[in-house]
Design an enzyme around this catalytic site. Structure first.
Site, short mmCIF file in Angstrom:
data_model
loop_
_atom_site.label_atom_id
_atom_site.label_comp_id
_atom_site.label_asym_id
_atom_site.label_seq_id
_atom_site.Cartn_x
_atom_site.Cartn_y
_atom_site.Cartn_z
CG PHE A 160 -1.95 1.14 1.13
CD1 PHE A 160 -3.21 0.89 0.61
CD2 PHE A 160 -1.63 2.44 1.48
CE1 PHE A 160 -4.14 1.92 0.47
CE2 PHE A 160 -2.54 3.47 1.35
CZ PHE A 160 -3.80 3.21 0.85
CG ASP A 245 5.67 3.92 1.62
OD1 ASP A 245 5.66 4.67 2.62
OD2 ASP A 245 4.66 3.66 0.95
CE LYS A 275 -0.03 6.41 7.15
NZ LYS A 275 -1.47 6.46 6.99
N1 PLP Z 1 2.44 4.56 2.17
C1 PLP Z 1 2.08 3.85 3.24
C2 PLP Z 1 2.98 2.76 3.73
C3 PLP Z 1 0.88 4.12 3.90
O1 PLP Z 1 0.53 3.39 4.96
C4 PLP Z 1 0.06 5.16 3.43
C5 PLP Z 1 -1.22 5.48 4.08
O2 PLP Z 1 -1.76 4.75 4.86
C6 PLP Z 1 0.48 5.88 2.30
C7 PLP Z 1 1.68 5.57 1.71
C8 PLP Z 1 -0.37 6.98 1.76
O3 PLP Z 1 -0.32 8.09 2.57
P1 PLP Z 1 -1.45 9.21 2.45
O4 PLP Z 1 -2.72 8.60 2.88
O5 PLP Z 1 -0.96 10.32 3.35
O6 PLP Z 1 -1.46 9.63 1.03
#
Ligand code: PLP
Length: 479
Positions: A160, A245, A275
């Protein structure tokens, strides 16, 4: 009269608005925002109206206190409404500081960038600021393409990385992708933790980047020891960039600033953070990269803003970032994540012998996955089969629902059709919070190991109602 000669205006009375509209959350959402989500939350009894929050706790409009193990999908690592971050933001607002001038080099983003570099390391010397995690990953995709002159992106199955177009092309779940195509071409999934598959994908020397979460949010899958180190070696060998990520796993959640730092030989070329970098208050994200990548993208004066976004270095976001990093250090939150995470993980793990449904507990710091599976006894097997035939998301809701209704503990299912409950509480989680959680969890487990029994009756009722309403339950699952 203010210094600038402006008459003071009547301010919006937010307290009056909040108290005057208390309890209208779901009615307003059904009318104006996201009726499907409101409906799904009502169906599973999650339709609370929270009115106060602090640290690891929420309070509803009736004054009931709840334990939050979800942290708003991981934005409240430092605790909800941390007073030090709030005070920094309040006093900054009083400064009348000139933010977003645009035609200047802002001081605050320079300061935050240098603080971040110190904590990340790896010679990642340049920082690009974003407003969200997905924007960070979009940035990483673009930069990897430009820096390598290649277009293919490899990602791990079940990943994700956000829900914008490029990030969605790297999403391991069909539910999110369906109907939004065609997505970014030339992307390829490889199974997580499978180095052979990764090497095969990289072998053509045509891959720009391998993007990976060191701990996958969906299902809380933890990278095997040495996987990320070997992945970085393979990427280097084949001219691809390794993008970590850390949107969810970073900012101290696992007991290190980044989860990839547990694998001491891993060497990411880009790191994406977001976050809780703002302590939960303001959208913010950051992409750290090597000078080499930076200079390929911003390669000349006339390319100085070739990638940018209006709110990118917003002052409030930068102040919140500086305050959040200080709180992370001052409150010893990474140490606490490690100690309390180990305590909670070990206590849950010790329950495996007592509960047939409880198959695995895995964790790193305060990122914990509790995995459920088929039981061994005949009676419980019947219950398991029935519940799964009603709805693939239902079994875990059979835990999250009584955890909230009977024990005031907010939990989440880690993805669609998942059999994993994920705990990502604020890093200030205390030993008393561990007791609260474990006592509640034991009671729910005991209830689910009693079939027939009231927990099962309630669960079947919800499953049947969901079927009748053609309402999938997965909207209430999380990322
Ligand atoms: N990458 C990871 C690992 C995430 O858990 C999330 C969101 O939960 C994202 C990217 C996307 O972040 P955003 O919701 O701030 O776009």
């Amino acid at each position: 009269m203010t210094e600038a000669g402006v008459e003071p205006v009547m301010t919006l009375d937010i307290q009056q608005i909040l108290s005057g509209s208390e309890g209208r959350n779901y009615e307003l959402h059904e009318a104006h925002v996201n009726p499907q989500l409101a409906k799904a939350l009502r169906l599973i009894g999650f339709d609370k109206s929270y009115t106060k929050a602090s640290g690891s706790y929420l309070w509803d409009s009736g004054g009931e206190k709840y334990l939050d193990t979800l942290s708003g999908y991981g934005v409240w690592n430092l605790g909800r409404n941390h007073p030090a971050i709030r005070d920094a933001l309040k006093s900054f607002l009083d400064e009348e500081y000139p933010g977003l001038v645009q035609m200047e080099a802002p001081l605050l983003s320079g300061l935050l960038a240098s603080e971040l570099k110190e904590r990340v390391g790896y010679d990642l010397n340049k920082v690009y600021f974003t407003s969200t995690g997905a924007e960070g990953n979009e940035t990483a995709i673009k930069f990897a393409r430009r820096a390598t002159g290649r277009s293919k992106i490899v990602f791990a199955g079940n990943a994700f990385h956000g829900l914008t177009n490029g990030a969605l092309a790297l999403n391991g779940s069909d539910v999110f992708r369906e109907g939004f195509g065609p997505l970014l071409p030339e992307t390829q999934a490889v199974p997580f933790n499978d180095l052979g598959a990764l090497e095969k994908a990289l072998r053509g020397n045509d891959v720009a980047a391998f993007m990976v979460e060191p701990i996958q949010g969906k299902g809380v899958q933890i990278a095997d020891e040495g996987y990320l180190a070997e992945a970085s070696r393979l990427c280097k060998k084949h001219g691809a960039l390794l993008v970590a990520d850390e949107v969810q796993s970073g900012m101290g959640r696992t007991g290190e600033f980044l989860a990839i730092q547990h694998d001491t030989d891993a060497r990411p070329d880009m790191v994406v953070i977001s976050k809780s970098l703002s302590g939960g208050y303001v959208p913010v994200g950051a992409v750290l990269m090597s000078d080499r990548i930076y200079s390929k993208v911003f390669s000349s004066l006339d390319r100085a803003v070739v990638h940018s976004s209006t709110f990118g270095q917003g002052s409030l976001a930068m102040v919140a970032g500086l305050a959040s990093l200080k709180v992370l250090d001052d409150d010893g939150l990474m140490d606490n994540a490690r100690t309390v995470g180990d305590l909670l993980g070990a206590r849950l793990s010790a329950m495996k012998d007592r509960y047939e449904f409880l198959h695995d507990v895995r964790w790193r710091g305060l990122m914990i996955g509790i995995e459920f599976g088929k039981p061994s006894s005949l009676k419980l097997k019947t219950a398991w089969t029935t519940v799964n035939s009603l709805n693939a998301d239902l079994f875990c809701q059979g835990i999250t629902i009584p955890m909230l209704q009977d024990h005031q503990v907010l939990t989440q299912v880690a993805g669609n059709k998942s059999k994993v409950i994920k705990l990502i509480p604020p890093l200030c989680f205390s030993e008393a919070d561990v007791d609260w959680f474990c006592e509640a969890f034991e009671t729910v487990m005991t209830g689910l190991h009693t079939f027939p029994g009231p927990l099962w009756e309630g669960l079947f009722r919800i499953g049947k109602n969901a079927l009748a309403a053609k309402q999938p339950l997965n909207q209430a699952a999380s990322l």
